[in-house]
Design a protein around this motif. Structure first.
Motif, PDB file in Angstrom:
ATOM      1  N   PRO A 198     -19.074 -11.856   3.015  1.00 41.04           N
ATOM      2  CA  PRO A 198     -19.023 -13.131   2.294  1.00 41.04           C
ATOM      3  C   PRO A 198     -17.582 -13.605   2.138  1.00 41.04           C
ATOM      4  N   PRO A 199     -17.331 -14.918   2.265  1.00 37.58           N
ATOM      5  CA  PRO A 199     -15.963 -15.430   2.195  1.00 37.58           C
ATOM      6  C   PRO A 199     -15.238 -15.078   0.907  1.00 37.58           C
ATOM      7  N   GLY A 200     -15.933 -14.952  -0.199  1.00 38.00           N
ATOM      8  CA  GLY A 200     -15.278 -14.663  -1.470  1.00 38.00           C
ATOM      9  C   GLY A 200     -15.005 -13.194  -1.725  1.00 38.00           C
ATOM     10  N   LEU A 201     -15.398 -12.322  -0.822  1.00 36.50           N
ATOM     11  CA  LEU A 201     -15.232 -10.886  -1.023  1.00 36.50           C
ATOM     12  C   LEU A 201     -13.791 -10.493  -0.720  1.00 36.50           C
ATOM     13  N   ALA A 202     -13.060 -10.078  -1.748  1.00 40.16           N
ATOM     14  CA  ALA A 202     -11.633  -9.808  -1.583  1.00 40.16           C
ATOM     15  C   ALA A 202     -11.330  -8.371  -1.180  1.00 40.16           C
ATOM     16  N   ALA A 203     -12.183  -7.432  -1.544  1.00 40.28           N
ATOM     17  CA  ALA A 203     -11.865  -6.022  -1.329  1.00 40.28           C
ATOM     18  C   ALA A 203     -12.019  -5.573   0.117  1.00 40.28           C
ATOM     19  N   LEU A 204     -12.834  -6.274   0.892  1.00 41.03           N
ATOM     20  CA  LEU A 204     -13.093  -5.867   2.265  1.00 41.03           C
ATOM     21  C   LEU A 204     -13.451  -7.084   3.103  1.00 41.03           C
ATOM     22  N   GLN A 205     -12.898  -7.143   4.291  1.00 42.13           N
ATOM     23  CA  GLN A 205     -13.256  -8.196   5.236  1.00 42.13           C
ATOM     24  C   GLN A 205     -13.689  -7.510   6.525  1.00 42.13           C
ATOM     25  N   VAL A 206     -14.868  -7.861   7.014  1.00 44.88           N
ATOM     26  CA  VAL A 206     -15.344  -7.358   8.294  1.00 44.88           C
ATOM     27  C   VAL A 206     -15.371  -8.562   9.238  1.00 44.88           C
ATOM     28  N   ILE A 207     -14.658  -8.428  10.370  1.00 40.70           N
ATOM     29  CA  ILE A 207     -14.482  -9.552  11.284  1.00 40.70           C
ATOM     30  C   ILE A 207     -14.879  -9.140  12.695  1.00 40.70           C
ATOM     31  N   ARG A 208     -15.714  -9.961  13.329  1.00 43.29           N
ATOM     32  CA  ARG A 208     -16.099  -9.761  14.723  1.00 43.29           C
ATOM     33  C   ARG A 208     -15.280 -10.734  15.557  1.00 43.29           C
ATOM     34  N   THR A 209     -14.621 -10.221  16.600  1.00 40.08           N
ATOM     35  CA  THR A 209     -13.759 -11.053  17.430  1.00 40.08           C
ATOM     36  C   THR A 209     -14.145 -10.905  18.893  1.00 40.08           C
ATOM     37  N   VAL A 210     -14.275 -12.027  19.582  1.00 42.26           N
ATOM     38  CA  VAL A 210     -14.526 -12.060  21.022  1.00 42.26           C
ATOM     39  C   VAL A 210     -13.226 -12.515  21.684  1.00 42.26           C
ATOM     40  N   LEU A 211     -12.681 -11.668  22.568  1.00 43.00           N
ATOM     41  CA  LEU A 211     -11.428 -11.958  23.255  1.00 43.00           C
ATOM     42  C   LEU A 211     -11.717 -12.264  24.716  1.00 43.00           C
ATOM     43  N   PRO A 212     -11.408 -13.469  25.172  1.00 43.42           N
ATOM     44  CA  PRO A 212     -11.646 -13.782  26.578  1.00 43.42           C
ATOM     45  C   PRO A 212     -10.666 -13.034  27.476  1.00 43.42           C
ATOM     46  N   GLU A 213     -11.002 -12.950  28.727  1.00 43.35           N
ATOM     47  CA  GLU A 213     -10.122 -12.309  29.707  1.00 43.35           C
ATOM     48  C   GLU A 213      -8.732 -12.950  29.630  1.00 43.35           C
ATOM     49  N   GLY A 214      -7.694 -12.119  29.607  1.00 45.18           N
ATOM     50  CA  GLY A 214      -6.318 -12.610  29.579  1.00 45.18           C
ATOM     51  C   GLY A 214      -5.763 -12.891  28.199  1.00 45.18           C
ATOM     52  N   TYR A 215      -6.570 -12.725  27.143  1.00 42.78           N
ATOM     53  CA  TYR A 215      -6.101 -13.022  25.793  1.00 42.78           C
ATOM     54  C   TYR A 215      -5.002 -12.062  25.341  1.00 42.78           C
ATOM     55  N   THR A 216      -3.995 -12.599  24.683  1.00 42.79           N
ATOM     56  CA  THR A 216      -3.001 -11.810  23.951  1.00 42.79           C
ATOM     57  C   THR A 216      -2.380 -12.698  22.886  1.00 42.79           C
ATOM     58  N   ASN A 217      -2.011 -12.121  21.775  1.00 42.16           N
ATOM     59  CA  ASN A 217      -1.250 -12.852  20.765  1.00 42.16           C
ATOM     60  C   ASN A 217       0.145 -12.227  20.622  1.00 42.16           C
ATOM     61  N   GLN A 218       0.650 -11.700  21.731  1.00 43.78           N
ATOM     62  CA  GLN A 218       1.961 -11.051  21.759  1.00 43.78           C
ATOM     63  C   GLN A 218       3.067 -11.991  21.264  1.00 43.78           C
ATOM     64  N   ASP A 219       2.963 -13.266  21.567  1.00 43.66           N
ATOM     65  CA  ASP A 219       4.001 -14.213  21.157  1.00 43.66           C
ATOM     66  C   ASP A 219       3.924 -14.588  19.680  1.00 43.66           C
ATOM     67  N   SER A 220       2.825 -14.258  19.016  1.00 49.68           N
ATOM     68  CA  SER A 220       2.703 -14.534  17.581  1.00 49.68           C
ATOM     69  C   SER A 220       1.950 -13.390  16.903  1.00 49.68           C
ATOM     70  N   PRO A 221       2.609 -12.217  16.804  1.00 51.34           N
ATOM     71  CA  PRO A 221       1.956 -11.056  16.195  1.00 51.34           C
ATOM     72  C   PRO A 221       1.688 -11.278  14.704  1.00 51.34           C
ATOM     73  N   TYR A 222       0.723 -10.523  14.197  1.00 51.61           N
ATOM     74  CA  TYR A 222       0.382 -10.580  12.778  1.00 51.61           C
ATOM     75  C   TYR A 222       1.230  -9.584  12.008  1.00 51.61           C
ATOM     76  N   ARG A 223       1.456  -9.897  10.748  1.00 49.10           N
ATOM     77  CA  ARG A 223       2.112  -8.971   9.833  1.00 49.10           C
ATOM     78  C   ARG A 223       1.685  -9.392   8.435  1.00 49.10           C
ATOM     79  N   HIS A 224       0.991  -8.519   7.726  1.00 44.68           N
ATOM     80  CA  HIS A 224       0.489  -8.836   6.396  1.00 44.68           C
ATOM     81  C   HIS A 224       0.257  -7.528   5.655  1.00 44.68           C
ATOM     82  N   LEU A 225      -0.013  -7.621   4.381  1.00 47.55           N
ATOM     83  CA  LEU A 225      -0.278  -6.424   3.592  1.00 47.55           C
ATOM     84  C   LEU A 225      -1.729  -6.015   3.783  1.00 47.55           C
ATOM     85  N   GLY A 226      -1.962  -4.725   3.962  1.00 48.20           N
ATOM     86  CA  GLY A 226      -3.319  -4.239   4.093  1.00 48.20           C
ATOM     87  C   GLY A 226      -3.445  -3.145   5.127  1.00 48.20           C
TER      88      GLY A 226
END
Length: 194
Positions: free
Chosen positions: A109-137
Motif C-alpha cells: 500500500p502507498p501509505g506503508l512506511a515500514a516496508l516497500q515491495v516493488i516489482r520492476t521490469v527492465l527492458p533489454e539494454g536498461y541501465t541507470n548507471q548515469d543516475s545511480p540511486y543513493r538514499h537511506l535504507g
C-alpha cells in the motif's frame, strides 16, 4: 470555512506523510514535484508537514504528478491489518526519461512506511548507471527472470534468476539488465527517514 475534503488535522498529517513518501520513492525533490504538478513549492511543503488543508483539485494535481490517485494516497490498512493490492491497482513508480518497456510497480500500500515491495521490469539494454540511486535504507532484490548486474559503490555483482542480493542504500548504486531480453525483479526496501 474551508472547502477542503480533508477537514481534520489527523487527515492532513496522514495525507502529508503519504505525499512525502511517494515523492521520496520517486526520487523527486519538493521543487521537482512542484514543477511536475503545477502546485507551488510552499504549498507542497505545507501539505507534506500536515499544515495545509488542500483542495481536492490541488491534491489531484499532486497525485497525478506522483503517478497515483488521491484515494491511493489516503488509503490505510484495514483495522485487521490486512490489505490486498490487486494487480490492476498497483501504484506505478515512473522515472523521468525511462526506456520503453521499463515498469516499476509498488506492491505494498502507498501509505506503508515500514516496508516497500516493488516489482520492476527492465527492458533489454536498461541501465541507470548515469543516475545511480543513493538514499537511506536497506534493499533486498530477487531476480525473478533474466539476469541483473548490481553495482554498489565499487562492488559489481551479477545476480541470476532465483538469486537475491541485499545491500545498504546509502552507497550510490545502480542496476543494469545483463540479459539479452527482459529482466524482472522484485525488491523489498526498508526506508529510513532522516
Amino acid at each position: 470555512m474551508s472547502n477542503s475534503p480533508f477537514p481534520h488535522q489527523a487527515d492532513t498529517v496522514t495525507l502529508g506523510a503519504a505525499v512525502r513518501r511517494a515523492r521520496q520513492r520517486l526520487g523527486l525533490s519538493v521543487e521537482g514535484l512542484a514543477e511536475q504538478s503545477g502546485v507551488s513549492t510552499g504549498q507542497i511543503s505545507q501539505v507534506e508537514r500536515g499544515l495545509a488543508n488542500p483542495s481536492l483539485k490541488t491534491m489531484d494535481k499532486v497525485a497525478t504528478a506522483l503517478g497515483t490517485t488521491v484515494a491511493s494516497l489516503l488509503s490505510r490498512t484495514s483495522p485487521e491489518g490486512v490489505t490486498v493490492v490487486r494487480s490492476d491497482q498497483r501504484t506505478d513508480l515512473p522515472l523521468p526519461d525511462q526506456l520503453e518497456g521499463y515498469r516499476r510497480e509498488l506492491l505494498t500500500p502507498p501509505g506503508l512506511a515500514a516496508l516497500q515491495v516493488i516489482r520492476t521490469v527492465l527492458p533489454e539494454g536498461y541501465t541507470n548507471q548515469d543516475s545511480p540511486y543513493r538514499h537511506l535504507g536497506y534493499e533486498s532484490v530477487t531476480v525473478l527472470q533474466g539476469r541483473l548486474q548490481v553495482v554498489v559503490g565499487t562492488t559489481s555483482v551479477v545476480v541470476e534468476a532465483g538469486d537475491t542480493i541485499n545491500y545498504e542504500c546509502s552507497t550510490a548504486h545502480y542496476w543494469a539488465n545483463a540479459h539479452p531480453g527482459e529482466t524482472i525483479v522484485q525488491g523489498c526496501v526498508i526506508p529510513v527517514q532522516p
